[in-house]
Design an enzyme around this catalytic site. Sequence first.
Site, PDB file in Angstrom:
ATOM      1  N   ASN A   9       3.673  -2.546 -39.495  1.00 43.11           N
ATOM      2  CA  ASN A   9       2.627  -3.534 -39.653  1.00 43.11           C
ATOM      3  C   ASN A   9       1.357  -3.218 -38.912  1.00 43.11           C
ATOM      4  O   ASN A   9       1.329  -3.283 -37.945  1.00 43.11           O
ATOM      5  CB  ASN A   9       3.132  -4.904 -39.402  1.00 43.11           C
ATOM      6  N   TRP A  10       0.517  -2.241 -39.737  1.00 40.47           N
ATOM      7  CA  TRP A  10      -0.863  -1.999 -39.104  1.00 40.47           C
ATOM      8  C   TRP A  10      -1.679  -3.088 -38.565  1.00 40.47           C
ATOM      9  O   TRP A  10      -2.510  -2.770 -37.875  1.00 40.47           O
ATOM     10  CB  TRP A  10      -1.539  -1.095 -40.146  1.00 40.47           C
ATOM     11  N   LYS A  11      -1.528  -4.417 -39.167  1.00 38.98           N
ATOM     12  CA  LYS A  11      -2.490  -5.194 -38.832  1.00 38.98           C
ATOM     13  C   LYS A  11      -3.885  -4.804 -39.248  1.00 38.98           C
ATOM     14  O   LYS A  11      -3.972  -4.096 -40.213  1.00 38.98           O
ATOM     15  CB  LYS A  11      -2.376  -5.729 -37.506  1.00 38.98           C
ATOM     16  N   HIS A  93       3.025 -14.223 -41.792  1.00 33.93           N
ATOM     17  CA  HIS A  93       3.144 -13.481 -40.478  1.00 33.93           C
ATOM     18  C   HIS A  93       2.434 -14.586 -39.449  1.00 33.93           C
ATOM     19  O   HIS A  93       1.580 -15.438 -39.811  1.00 33.93           O
ATOM     20  CB  HIS A  93       2.251 -12.321 -40.589  1.00 33.93           C
ATOM     21  N   GLU A  95       0.329 -14.665 -37.311  1.00 35.28           N
ATOM     22  CA  GLU A  95      -1.273 -14.523 -37.073  1.00 35.28           C
ATOM     23  C   GLU A  95      -1.607 -15.138 -38.142  1.00 35.28           C
ATOM     24  O   GLU A  95      -2.843 -16.038 -38.056  1.00 35.28           O
ATOM     25  CB  GLU A  95      -1.591 -12.976 -36.969  1.00 35.28           C
ATOM     26  N   GLU A 165      10.576 -13.198 -36.291  1.00 34.16           N
ATOM     27  CA  GLU A 165       9.331 -12.584 -35.251  1.00 34.16           C
ATOM     28  C   GLU A 165       9.197 -14.000 -34.103  1.00 34.16           C
ATOM     29  O   GLU A 165       8.330 -14.608 -34.538  1.00 34.16           O
ATOM     30  CB  GLU A 165       8.175 -12.323 -35.998  1.00 34.16           C
ATOM     31  N   GLY A 171       3.377  -8.479 -29.769  1.00 34.24           N
ATOM     32  CA  GLY A 171       2.260  -7.936 -29.402  1.00 34.24           C
ATOM     33  C   GLY A 171       2.270  -8.171 -27.595  1.00 34.24           C
ATOM     34  O   GLY A 171       1.517  -7.864 -27.082  1.00 34.24           O
ATOM     35  N   SER A 211       7.648  -6.636 -30.378  1.00 38.38           N
ATOM     36  CA  SER A 211       7.390  -5.739 -29.392  1.00 38.38           C
ATOM     37  C   SER A 211       8.886  -4.967 -29.490  1.00 38.38           C
ATOM     38  O   SER A 211       9.447  -4.315 -28.421  1.00 38.38           O
ATOM     39  CB  SER A 211       7.238  -6.476 -27.863  1.00 38.38           C
TER      40      SER A 211
HETATM   41  P1  PGA Z   1       4.403  -6.054 -32.310  1.00 41.86           P
HETATM   42  O1  PGA Z   1       3.992  -6.816 -33.705  1.00 41.86           O
HETATM   43  O2  PGA Z   1       5.481  -4.957 -32.619  1.00 41.86           O
HETATM   44  O3  PGA Z   1       3.129  -5.350 -32.064  1.00 41.86           O
HETATM   45  O4  PGA Z   1       5.100  -6.937 -31.367  1.00 41.86           O
HETATM   46  C1  PGA Z   1       5.170  -7.135 -34.689  1.00 41.86           C
HETATM   47  C2  PGA Z   1       4.403  -7.823 -35.569  1.00 41.86           C
HETATM   48  O5  PGA Z   1       3.577  -8.792 -35.359  1.00 41.86           O
HETATM   49  O6  PGA Z   1       4.913  -7.783 -36.945  1.00 41.86           O
END
Ligand code: PGA
Length: 248
Positions: A9-11, A93, A95, A165, A171, A211
């Site tokens: 997931n590049w965001k 997600h 976010e 998640e 993150g 993470s």
């Molecule tokens: P992360 O993000 O691996 O940087 O914790 C995972 C995600 O948000 O899908």
Amino acid sequence: MRKNIVAGNWKMNKSLQEGVEFAKALEAALAGKTLKCEVIVGTPFIHLASVASATKLNVAAQNCADKASGAYTGEVSAAMVASTGAKYVILGHSERRSYYGETDAILKEKVLLALENGLSPIFCIGETKEEREKNVHFDVVKSQTVNALFELSAEDFSKIVIAYEPVWAIGTGLTATSAQAQEMHAFIRETIAEKYGKEVADNTSILYGGSANGGNAKELFSCPDIDGGLIGGASLDVEKFIPVIEGF
Ligand code: PGA
């Protein structure tokens, strides 16, 4: 059919040129290897068509609109995502839920539109730190699943990939322990079995995200109910992403 999946997931990272270069480099690095999982890259919308045509990698969008088409300035529909060659769409997600106000009701619409357009949703669920501390994490994850997904037919549900998640692990460098993740994954599978039966539950891929990296992937992926990962930070560099893929 349940399969092992490692999805990046590049965001909101990488220019179009950087993204295409990265995807080509990843494909080249994977070329000589025998993979034990499906590899997906979740790119921003504008990269989808270019990455899908420059490589044979499986491509996922990170979102789609909750409307089919029309006067929704700035939105990108599930049909448009599918027309790029993308096969998957990450939905729900944390976010998107927390920064863009995506509710279970909105996500339910997005899931339906994704499925109607032949996309497999990678549907994210997970509790916050406060919810875990209050010991309501199982309830939260169950209601996110039930509210957005449990009106689907069994046939449609079988096209869903779940990503657990925990918000506190995204993150932050704080990974759930493999025991915490396995416990929740088993609970999610049991919840699916109660609604759709054991066969559908056993065939659902449930990914862990938060993470995950080359250092912890092997242990996480060795758990019986963890079928792979949704990877943010560690998916942005080929040298960091490959060891996650090789966690299988
Ligand atoms: P992360 O993000 O691996 O940087 O914790 C995972 C995600 O948000 O899908």
